[in-house]
Design a protein around this motif. Structure first.
Motif, PDB file in Angstrom:
ATOM      1  N   GLN A   1       0.786  -1.228   0.000  1.00  0.00           N
ATOM      2  CA  GLN A   1       0.000   0.000   0.000  1.00  0.00           C
ATOM      3  C   GLN A   1       0.826   1.291   0.000  1.00  0.00           C
ATOM      4  O   GLN A   1       0.427   2.291   0.561  1.00  0.00           O
ATOM      5  N   SER A   2       1.990   1.248  -0.680  1.00  0.00           N
ATOM      6  CA  SER A   2       2.783   2.480  -0.680  1.00  0.00           C
ATOM      7  C   SER A   2       2.902   3.127  -2.053  1.00  0.00           C
ATOM      8  O   SER A   2       3.484   4.199  -2.182  1.00  0.00           O
ATOM      9  N   THR A   3       2.378   2.468  -3.089  1.00  0.00           N
ATOM     10  CA  THR A   3       2.583   3.017  -4.440  1.00  0.00           C
ATOM     11  C   THR A   3       1.268   3.453  -5.095  1.00  0.00           C
ATOM     12  O   THR A   3       0.192   3.121  -4.613  1.00  0.00           O
ATOM     13  N   LEU A   4       1.426   4.148  -6.197  1.00  0.00           N
ATOM     14  CA  LEU A   4       0.264   4.580  -6.979  1.00  0.00           C
ATOM     15  C   LEU A   4      -0.301   3.371  -7.737  1.00  0.00           C
ATOM     16  O   LEU A   4      -1.484   3.057  -7.650  1.00  0.00           O
ATOM     17  N   PHE A   5       0.560   2.691  -8.476  1.00  0.00           N
ATOM     18  CA  PHE A   5       0.154   1.469  -9.181  1.00  0.00           C
ATOM     19  C   PHE A   5       0.353   0.293  -8.230  1.00  0.00           C
ATOM     20  O   PHE A   5       1.429   0.152  -7.639  1.00  0.00           O
ATOM     21  N   HIS A   6      -0.664  -0.531  -8.134  1.00  0.00           N
ATOM     22  CA  HIS A   6      -0.540  -1.670  -7.222  1.00  0.00           C
ATOM     23  C   HIS A   6       0.394  -2.720  -7.820  1.00  0.00           C
ATOM     24  O   HIS A   6       0.351  -2.984  -9.034  1.00  0.00           O
ATOM     25  N   LEU A   7       1.193  -3.303  -6.951  1.00  0.00           N
ATOM     26  CA  LEU A   7       2.134  -4.346  -7.371  1.00  0.00           C
ATOM     27  C   LEU A   7       1.449  -5.410  -8.236  1.00  0.00           C
ATOM     28  O   LEU A   7       1.966  -5.826  -9.272  1.00  0.00           O
ATOM     29  N   GLU A   8       0.264  -5.816  -7.813  1.00  0.00           N
ATOM     30  CA  GLU A   8      -0.423  -6.909  -8.526  1.00  0.00           C
ATOM     31  C   GLU A   8      -0.985  -6.473  -9.878  1.00  0.00           C
ATOM     32  O   GLU A   8      -1.373  -7.309 -10.681  1.00  0.00           O
ATOM     33  N   ASP A   9      -1.040  -5.175 -10.114  1.00  0.00           N
ATOM     34  CA  ASP A   9      -1.605  -4.696 -11.381  1.00  0.00           C
ATOM     35  C   ASP A   9      -0.545  -4.423 -12.435  1.00  0.00           C
ATOM     36  O   ASP A   9      -0.885  -4.070 -13.573  1.00  0.00           O
ATOM     37  N   LEU A  10       0.722  -4.542 -12.064  1.00  0.00           N
ATOM     38  CA  LEU A  10       1.791  -4.235 -13.038  1.00  0.00           C
ATOM     39  C   LEU A  10       1.633  -5.117 -14.272  1.00  0.00           C
ATOM     40  O   LEU A  10       1.297  -6.303 -14.144  1.00  0.00           O
ATOM     41  N   PRO A  11       1.912  -4.565 -15.444  1.00  0.00           N
ATOM     42  CA  PRO A  11       1.749  -5.372 -16.656  1.00  0.00           C
ATOM     43  C   PRO A  11       2.946  -6.299 -16.927  1.00  0.00           C
ATOM     44  O   PRO A  11       3.142  -6.742 -18.046  1.00  0.00           O
ATOM     45  N   PHE A  12       3.762  -6.519 -15.910  1.00  0.00           N
ATOM     46  CA  PHE A  12       4.912  -7.437 -16.013  1.00  0.00           C
ATOM     47  C   PHE A  12       5.205  -7.929 -14.605  1.00  0.00           C
ATOM     48  O   PHE A  12       4.849  -7.256 -13.632  1.00  0.00           O
ATOM     49  N   PRO A  13       5.842  -9.081 -14.453  1.00  0.00           N
ATOM     50  CA  PRO A  13       6.241  -9.496 -13.100  1.00  0.00           C
ATOM     51  C   PRO A  13       7.255  -8.479 -12.579  1.00  0.00           C
ATOM     52  O   PRO A  13       8.038  -7.943 -13.383  1.00  0.00           O
ATOM     53  N   VAL A  14       7.243  -8.216 -11.280  1.00  0.00           N
ATOM     54  CA  VAL A  14       8.121  -7.158 -10.778  1.00  0.00           C
ATOM     55  C   VAL A  14       9.586  -7.434 -11.098  1.00  0.00           C
ATOM     56  O   VAL A  14      10.376  -6.514 -11.341  1.00  0.00           O
ATOM     57  N   ALA A  15       9.942  -8.713 -11.183  1.00  0.00           N
ATOM     58  CA  ALA A  15      11.327  -9.075 -11.514  1.00  0.00           C
ATOM     59  C   ALA A  15      11.687  -8.672 -12.937  1.00  0.00           C
ATOM     60  O   ALA A  15      12.859  -8.682 -13.308  1.00  0.00           O
TER      61      ALA A  15
END
Ligand SMILES: Cc1cc2nc3c(=O)[nH]c(=O)nc-3n(C[C@H](O)[C@H](O)[C@H](O)COP(=O)(O)OP(=O)(O)OC[C@H]3O[C@@H](n4cnc5c(N)ncnc54)[C@H](O)[C@@H]3O)c2cc1C
Length: 470
Positions: free
Chosen positions: A136-150
């Protein structure tokens, strides 16, 4: 339906009650919650460069933010349990004492914070208590990224374009209506440890007086965006150096989570609807995307962001000349534009973005000093210190981060001409040069010898430690 009797909510860099998913879910699922904040002594020790990890400006802002959180929770009928110690030990003790079934907290990103989370989870698991973490610290949620965070792109523009195209910013969570806590939480009193009792003296010349907490953070958003209508010119003013409103100054509240980036996003969208939508309104979001970017890059690269070789694993020669470093840190390099910025940092805990880039580039490129010393110094003093923003920006300037350009060199004479052509910023911060008129304040060492003598150049104010060809 309430599934649990009690859930402990451990507050970290999320010192607010608006847009707080962990808090909302805890309240939805349990009859009572135990809200806890734990001051961790490890973040207050001295660093290898001899300054405390958290200097007074930051301690004071943190304290005010935690007290404000307590008031927000009290206003909803509850109370905040404040304590100090190692969270991975203290939280399990409290969880047992209050008989909680679950512990909720914000997921952090960087090495030390992760170690604490892991140790906490282990200790709670042994006690049969479950944990849940929330992003809960970012504008775009980690789970919504269009790529794996790695696979976060190494180039910011690519990251931004893909997110802007494919990700919707999730709506923020509303403030809870009521926060029921066990009655015993009201009986607990907080004995403040000695290392937290600090006083930061406010300098009248500061750009803005930062008051910690959600209430003050929201007030700043209201004033900057709405009352003084500054957002519509943000893109043109953001590189300024003097005064309250050249940039938003939201950073300290964002760093401790007193305001959430989604809250700001919603305010910007409302402003665009009601007043004006232009390049400036977009640009504030653009900068918040930089903030996100460094969080995801830090998550991708783990402990590498703290290492000398950075994420490029590029080994370079860095020196550790203590004398040079001390001159840089104390604002005595003899280069007024560097010194003015460092003196602002030392006396207020804040420095503009332009200033940060310049002093960082000077330390890295002109002095060739170990960039991590600069980062540690900023960590100590910056009232808006944020692990990812600080360390990743330093990596970037040092050329060992994710920057397609190898060398981010800032030419100080050019920058001085461009951003402080009249020398006003120099006279604001350097008493020794107050009498020097116009741009000459940037290079007093070029004045006629008789004038230099009058000013005490080489005596009261030093000659430059580096020749920058003015
Ligand atoms: C060497 C260096 C170290 C830095 N350390 C920090 C730090 O510890 N904490 C921190 O919040 N920012 C850091 N920054 C980024 C930036 O300088 C500050 O966010 C900004 O100056 C804060 O003022 P503001 O809120 O008025 O910014 P504004 O210009 O109003 O920007 C709005 C918000 O966007 C975000 N933002 C803007 N620029 C950046 C950036 N380059 N990187 C990440 N986020 C950005 C911030 O959250 C900021 O509050 C650093 C920059 C450099 C070059």
């Amino acid at each position: 339906m309430k599934r649990y009797k009690r859930v402990l909510v451990w507050f970290r860099n999320d010192l607010r009650i608006h847009d707080h998913e962990a808090l909302c879910v805890a309240l939805e699922r349990s009859e009572e919650i135990v809200p806890v904040y734990c001051f961790d002594p490890r973040f207050f020790v001295d660093t290898e460069i001899g300054v405390p990890r958290t200097a007074p400006f930051r301690s004071q802002f943190l304290l005010a933010s935690v007290f404000d959180l307590q008031m927000q929770i009290q206003a909803k009928g509850g109370n905040l349990y404040m304590t100090d110690g190692l969270p991975e030990e203290v939280i399990p003790e409290l969880a047992l004492k209050y008989n909680v079934e679950h512990v909720f907290f914000s997921e952090e990103i960087t090495f030390e914070e992760k170690q604490v989370e892991n140790a906490l989870e282990q200790n709670l698991w042994k006690a049969g208590i479950k944990t849940a973490s929330f992003w809960q610290s970012t504008l775009f949620h980690l789970e919504d990224l269009p790529f794996p965070v790695a696979h976060t792109p190494e180039v910011f523009t690519k990251f931004r374009k893909e997110c802007e195209k494919f990700v919707d910013v999730r709506p923020s969570f509303p403030e809870p209506i009521a926060i029921p806590v066990p009655s015993a939480v009201f009986d607990e009193s907080f004995q403040m440890p000695e290392w937290l009792k600090v006083e930061a003296i406010v300098d009248e010349r500061c750009a803005i007086r930062f008051q910690g907490g959600e209430v003050a953070g929201k007030k700043r958003v209201q004033e900057y965006i709405w009352n003084r209508d500054r957002l519509k010119n943000y893109k043109d003013t953001r590189n300024g150096l003097l005064g309250e409103d050249y940039s938003s100054k939201f950073s300290p509240w964002l760093a401790l989570g007193c305001i959430s980036p989604r809250y700001i996003y919603e305010e910007v969208k409302a402003y665009e609807d009601k007043r004006v939508k232009n390049q400036s309104t977009y640009w504030l979001i653009f900068e918040l995307i930089w903030r996100d970017y460094f969080k995801f890059i830090a998550k991708k690269h783990g402990a590498k962001i703290f290492q000398l070789e950075g994420i490029k694993s590029k080994s370079e020669k860095w020196n550790r000349d203590r004398d040079l470093f001390d001159k840089w840190a104390s604002g005595l390099t003899g280069i007024p534009f560097i010194d003015a910025n460092m003196r602002e940092l030392n006396t207020t805990g804040f420095m503009s973005n332009r200033g940060r880039q310049l002093v960082a580039s000077f330390l890295v490129n002109d002095l060739g000093l170990d960039w991590r010393w600069g980062a540690l110094y900023f960590e100590s003093l910056l009232v808006d210190y944020d692990v990812c923003s600080n360390w990743c920006n330093w990596l970037y300037v040092a050329g060992v981060g994710n920057d397609p350009r190898e060398n981010r060199y800032f030419n100080i004479p050019n920058q001085a001409q461009r951003y402080d052509g009249e020398g006003a910023y120099i006279r604001h911060w350097i008493e020794e040069l107050q009498e020097v008129k116009g741009f000459a304040a940037h290079h007093p060492f070029l004045l006629p010898k008789s004038e230099q003598q009058k000013l005490g150049i080489g005596d009261k104010y030093p000659y430059p430690i580096k020749d920058l060809s003015w």
